[in-house]
Design a protein around this motif. Structure first.
Motif, PDB file in Angstrom:
ATOM      1  N   LYS A 179       0.808  -1.215   0.000  1.00 44.93           N
ATOM      2  CA  LYS A 179       0.000   0.000   0.000  1.00 44.93           C
ATOM      3  C   LYS A 179       0.847   1.274   0.000  1.00 44.93           C
ATOM      4  CE  LYS A 179      -4.349  -1.112   0.055  1.00 44.93           C
ATOM      5  NZ  LYS A 179      -5.242  -0.471  -0.918  1.00 44.93           N
ATOM      6  N   LEU A 180       2.160   1.147   0.043  1.00 48.44           N
ATOM      7  CA  LEU A 180       3.046   2.305   0.156  1.00 48.44           C
ATOM      8  C   LEU A 180       2.843   3.323  -0.956  1.00 48.44           C
ATOM      9  CD1 LEU A 180       5.349   3.899   1.426  1.00 48.44           C
ATOM     10  CD2 LEU A 180       6.943   2.431   0.170  1.00 48.44           C
ATOM     11  N   GLU A 181       2.808   2.894  -2.189  1.00 46.58           N
ATOM     12  CA  GLU A 181       2.697   3.831  -3.308  1.00 46.58           C
ATOM     13  C   GLU A 181       1.370   4.587  -3.266  1.00 46.58           C
ATOM     14  OE1 GLU A 181       4.138   6.101  -6.232  1.00 46.58           O
ATOM     15  OE2 GLU A 181       5.240   4.647  -5.033  1.00 46.58           O
ATOM     16  N   GLU A 182       0.294   3.895  -2.927  1.00 46.19           N
ATOM     17  CA  GLU A 182      -1.009   4.556  -2.831  1.00 46.19           C
ATOM     18  C   GLU A 182      -1.010   5.614  -1.721  1.00 46.19           C
ATOM     19  OE1 GLU A 182      -4.536   1.954  -2.881  1.00 46.19           O
ATOM     20  OE2 GLU A 182      -3.163   0.378  -3.552  1.00 46.19           O
ATOM     21  N   VAL A 183      -0.390   5.288  -0.594  1.00 37.06           N
ATOM     22  CA  VAL A 183      -0.309   6.234   0.523  1.00 37.06           C
ATOM     23  C   VAL A 183       0.547   7.427   0.129  1.00 37.06           C
ATOM     24  CG1 VAL A 183       0.558   6.564   2.871  1.00 37.06           C
ATOM     25  CG2 VAL A 183      -0.767   4.526   2.307  1.00 37.06           C
ATOM     26  N   ARG A 184       1.678   7.183  -0.516  1.00 37.03           N
ATOM     27  CA  ARG A 184       2.555   8.273  -0.938  1.00 37.03           C
ATOM     28  C   ARG A 184       1.818   9.223  -1.888  1.00 37.03           C
ATOM     29  NH1 ARG A 184       4.975  10.237  -4.814  1.00 37.03           N
ATOM     30  NH2 ARG A 184       4.485   8.570  -6.255  1.00 37.03           N
ATOM     31  N   GLU A 185       1.059   8.673  -2.824  1.00 34.23           N
ATOM     32  CA  GLU A 185       0.301   9.499  -3.769  1.00 34.23           C
ATOM     33  C   GLU A 185      -0.792  10.299  -3.058  1.00 34.23           C
ATOM     34  OE1 GLU A 185      -1.074   6.793  -6.760  1.00 34.23           O
ATOM     35  OE2 GLU A 185       0.933   6.523  -7.603  1.00 34.23           O
ATOM     36  N   ALA A 186      -1.469   9.682  -2.095  1.00 33.21           N
ATOM     37  CA  ALA A 186      -2.525  10.372  -1.350  1.00 33.21           C
ATOM     38  C   ALA A 186      -1.943  11.526  -0.536  1.00 33.21           C
ATOM     39  CB  ALA A 186      -3.257   9.390  -0.438  1.00 33.21           C
ATOM     40  N   LEU A 187      -0.789  11.305   0.077  1.00 29.25           N
ATOM     41  CA  LEU A 187      -0.141  12.372   0.847  1.00 29.25           C
ATOM     42  C   LEU A 187       0.330  13.497  -0.071  1.00 29.25           C
ATOM     43  CD1 LEU A 187       1.871  10.220   3.395  1.00 29.25           C
ATOM     44  CD2 LEU A 187      -0.042  11.750   3.921  1.00 29.25           C
ATOM     45  N   SER A 188       0.833  13.141  -1.229  1.00 29.64           N
ATOM     46  CA  SER A 188       1.293  14.140  -2.189  1.00 29.64           C
ATOM     47  C   SER A 188       0.136  15.032  -2.648  1.00 29.64           C
ATOM     48  CB  SER A 188       1.933  13.439  -3.385  1.00 29.64           C
ATOM     49  OG  SER A 188       2.392  14.369  -4.316  1.00 29.64           O
ATOM     50  N   ARG A 189      -1.045  14.452  -2.821  1.00 24.88           N
ATOM     51  CA  ARG A 189      -2.219  15.221  -3.261  1.00 24.88           C
ATOM     52  C   ARG A 189      -2.626  16.291  -2.251  1.00 24.88           C
ATOM     53  NH1 ARG A 189      -3.884  10.232  -5.413  1.00 24.88           N
ATOM     54  NH2 ARG A 189      -5.125   9.706  -3.582  1.00 24.88           N
ATOM     55  N   ILE A 190      -2.357  16.069  -0.955  1.00 25.37           N
ATOM     56  CA  ILE A 190      -2.740  17.078   0.045  1.00 25.37           C
ATOM     57  C   ILE A 190      -1.581  18.010   0.394  1.00 25.37           C
ATOM     58  CG2 ILE A 190      -4.555  15.632   1.032  1.00 25.37           C
ATOM     59  CD1 ILE A 190      -2.577  15.238   3.452  1.00 25.37           C
ATOM     60  N   GLY A 191      -0.443  17.844  -0.283  1.00 23.49           N
ATOM     61  CA  GLY A 191       0.672  18.765  -0.095  1.00 23.49           C
ATOM     62  C   GLY A 191       1.765  18.296   0.846  1.00 23.49           C
ATOM     63  N   VAL A 192       1.732  17.033   1.240  1.00 18.73           N
ATOM     64  CA  VAL A 192       2.810  16.481   2.071  1.00 18.73           C
ATOM     65  C   VAL A 192       3.836  15.870   1.128  1.00 18.73           C
ATOM     66  CG1 VAL A 192       3.429  14.795   3.844  1.00 18.73           C
ATOM     67  CG2 VAL A 192       1.255  16.015   3.998  1.00 18.73           C
ATOM     68  N   SER A 193       5.024  16.468   1.086  1.00 17.83           N
ATOM     69  CA  SER A 193       6.013  16.014   0.113  1.00 17.83           C
ATOM     70  C   SER A 193       7.156  15.222   0.726  1.00 17.83           C
ATOM     71  CB  SER A 193       6.589  17.205  -0.649  1.00 17.83           C
ATOM     72  OG  SER A 193       7.166  18.115   0.265  1.00 17.83           O
ATOM     73  N   GLY A 194       7.397  15.390   2.008  1.00 15.65           N
ATOM     74  CA  GLY A 194       8.538  14.714   2.622  1.00 15.65           C
ATOM     75  C   GLY A 194       8.109  13.623   3.583  1.00 15.65           C
ATOM     76  N   SER A 195       8.819  12.508   3.534  1.00 11.87           N
ATOM     77  CA  SER A 195       8.551  11.412   4.472  1.00 11.87           C
ATOM     78  C   SER A 195       9.781  10.518   4.541  1.00 11.87           C
ATOM     79  CB  SER A 195       7.328  10.605   4.044  1.00 11.87           C
ATOM     80  OG  SER A 195       7.537   9.999   2.787  1.00 11.87           O
ATOM     81  N   THR A 196       9.822   9.725   5.569  1.00 12.63           N
ATOM     82  CA  THR A 196      10.873   8.726   5.728  1.00 12.63           C
ATOM     83  C   THR A 196      10.209   7.361   5.762  1.00 12.63           C
ATOM     84  OG1 THR A 196      12.232  10.264   6.992  1.00 12.63           O
ATOM     85  CG2 THR A 196      12.751   7.924   7.216  1.00 12.63           C
ATOM     86  N   ILE A 197      10.725   6.440   4.973  1.00 21.27           N
ATOM     87  CA  ILE A 197      10.143   5.107   4.854  1.00 21.27           C
ATOM     88  C   ILE A 197      11.142   4.081   5.383  1.00 21.27           C
ATOM     89  CG2 ILE A 197       9.157   3.421   3.247  1.00 21.27           C
ATOM     90  CD1 ILE A 197       7.720   6.189   3.291  1.00 21.27           C
ATOM     91  N   THR A 198      10.626   3.157   6.194  1.00 22.50           N
ATOM     92  CA  THR A 198      11.460   2.092   6.748  1.00 22.50           C
ATOM     93  C   THR A 198      10.740   0.769   6.588  1.00 22.50           C
ATOM     94  OG1 THR A 198      12.154   3.670   8.456  1.00 22.50           O
ATOM     95  CG2 THR A 198      12.784   1.378   8.772  1.00 22.50           C
ATOM     96  N   GLU A 199      11.473  -0.244   6.151  1.00 26.00           N
ATOM     97  CA  GLU A 199      10.910  -1.596   6.122  1.00 26.00           C
ATOM     98  C   GLU A 199      11.068  -2.186   7.516  1.00 26.00           C
ATOM     99  OE1 GLU A 199      12.748  -3.874   3.029  1.00 26.00           O
ATOM    100  OE2 GLU A 199      12.129  -2.471   1.481  1.00 26.00           O
ATOM    101  N   VAL A 200       9.952  -2.616   8.111  1.00 25.00           N
ATOM    102  CA  VAL A 200       9.967  -3.140   9.471  1.00 25.00           C
ATOM    103  C   VAL A 200       9.204  -4.455   9.514  1.00 25.00           C
ATOM    104  CG1 VAL A 200      10.175  -0.862  10.541  1.00 25.00           C
ATOM    105  CG2 VAL A 200       7.915  -1.813  10.123  1.00 25.00           C
ATOM    106  N   LYS A 201       9.254  -5.117  10.653  1.00 23.51           N
ATOM    107  CA  LYS A 201       8.445  -6.308  10.890  1.00 23.51           C
ATOM    108  C   LYS A 201       7.641  -6.071  12.148  1.00 23.51           C
ATOM    109  CE  LYS A 201      11.304  -9.640   8.579  1.00 23.51           C
ATOM    110  NZ  LYS A 201      11.593 -11.052   8.512  1.00 23.51           N
ATOM    111  N   GLY A 202       6.435  -6.614  12.180  1.00 22.30           N
ATOM    112  CA  GLY A 202       5.590  -6.374  13.330  1.00 22.30           C
ATOM    113  C   GLY A 202       4.721  -7.567  13.677  1.00 22.30           C
ATOM    114  N   LEU A 203       4.225  -7.528  14.898  1.00 23.38           N
ATOM    115  CA  LEU A 203       3.361  -8.582  15.415  1.00 23.38           C
ATOM    116  C   LEU A 203       2.157  -7.925  16.060  1.00 23.38           C
ATOM    117  CD1 LEU A 203       2.859 -11.552  16.272  1.00 23.38           C
ATOM    118  CD2 LEU A 203       4.130 -11.049  18.336  1.00 23.38           C
ATOM    119  N   GLY A 204       0.981  -8.306  15.639  1.00 17.89           N
ATOM    120  CA  GLY A 204      -0.244  -7.752  16.201  1.00 17.89           C
ATOM    121  C   GLY A 204      -1.323  -8.808  16.187  1.00 17.89           C
TER     122      GLY A 204
END
Length: 112
Positions: free
Chosen positions: A12-37
């Motif tokens: 879902k990363l690319e979709e989220v990046r595009e959605a943020l770009s549409r509202i004017g958020v241009s900078g972010s930091t992306i990290t590949e992580v592992k999680g348990l929930g």
């Protein structure tokens, strides 16, 4: 200013990046992580042996935004990352006391 941390499914990363770009958020930091929930991992096979992999791959997105962009950013992330299935992720919002742009020395919202 706020620091928004979102844990999402990697595809879902690319979709989220595009959605943020549409509202004017241009900078972010992306990290590949592992999680348990609540997803509780999944079973994998390796060289004929079955084992439970508790930690699933996720993507962590961090972005610093002005207070006015907090709700639009959250809505953009939720709208783009939601699949409706368990494991869609979480969003955390924290206060951000200060931001300094190293190159210019600008601080506060000017540094965003």
């Amino acid at each position: 200013m706020k620091l928004i941390t979102a844990i999402i499914k990697p595809f879902k990363l690319e979709e989220v990046r595009e959605a943020l770009s549409r509202i004017g958020v241009s900078g972010s930091t992306i990290t590949e992580v592992k999680g348990l929930g609540r997803q509780k991992g999944h079973t994998e096979f390796y060289r004929g042996s079955e084992y439970l992999n508790d930690y699933l791959p996720k993507t962590r997105i961090e972005l610093a935004v002005d207070d006015a962009l907090v709700e639009p950013a959250i809505n953009a992330i939720v709208g783009a990352a939601r699949t409706g299935k368990i494991g869609d992720g979480k969003i955390f919002v924290r206060d951000l006391e200060q931001v300094v742009r190293i190159r210019t020395g600008e601080s506060g919202t000017d540094a965003l």
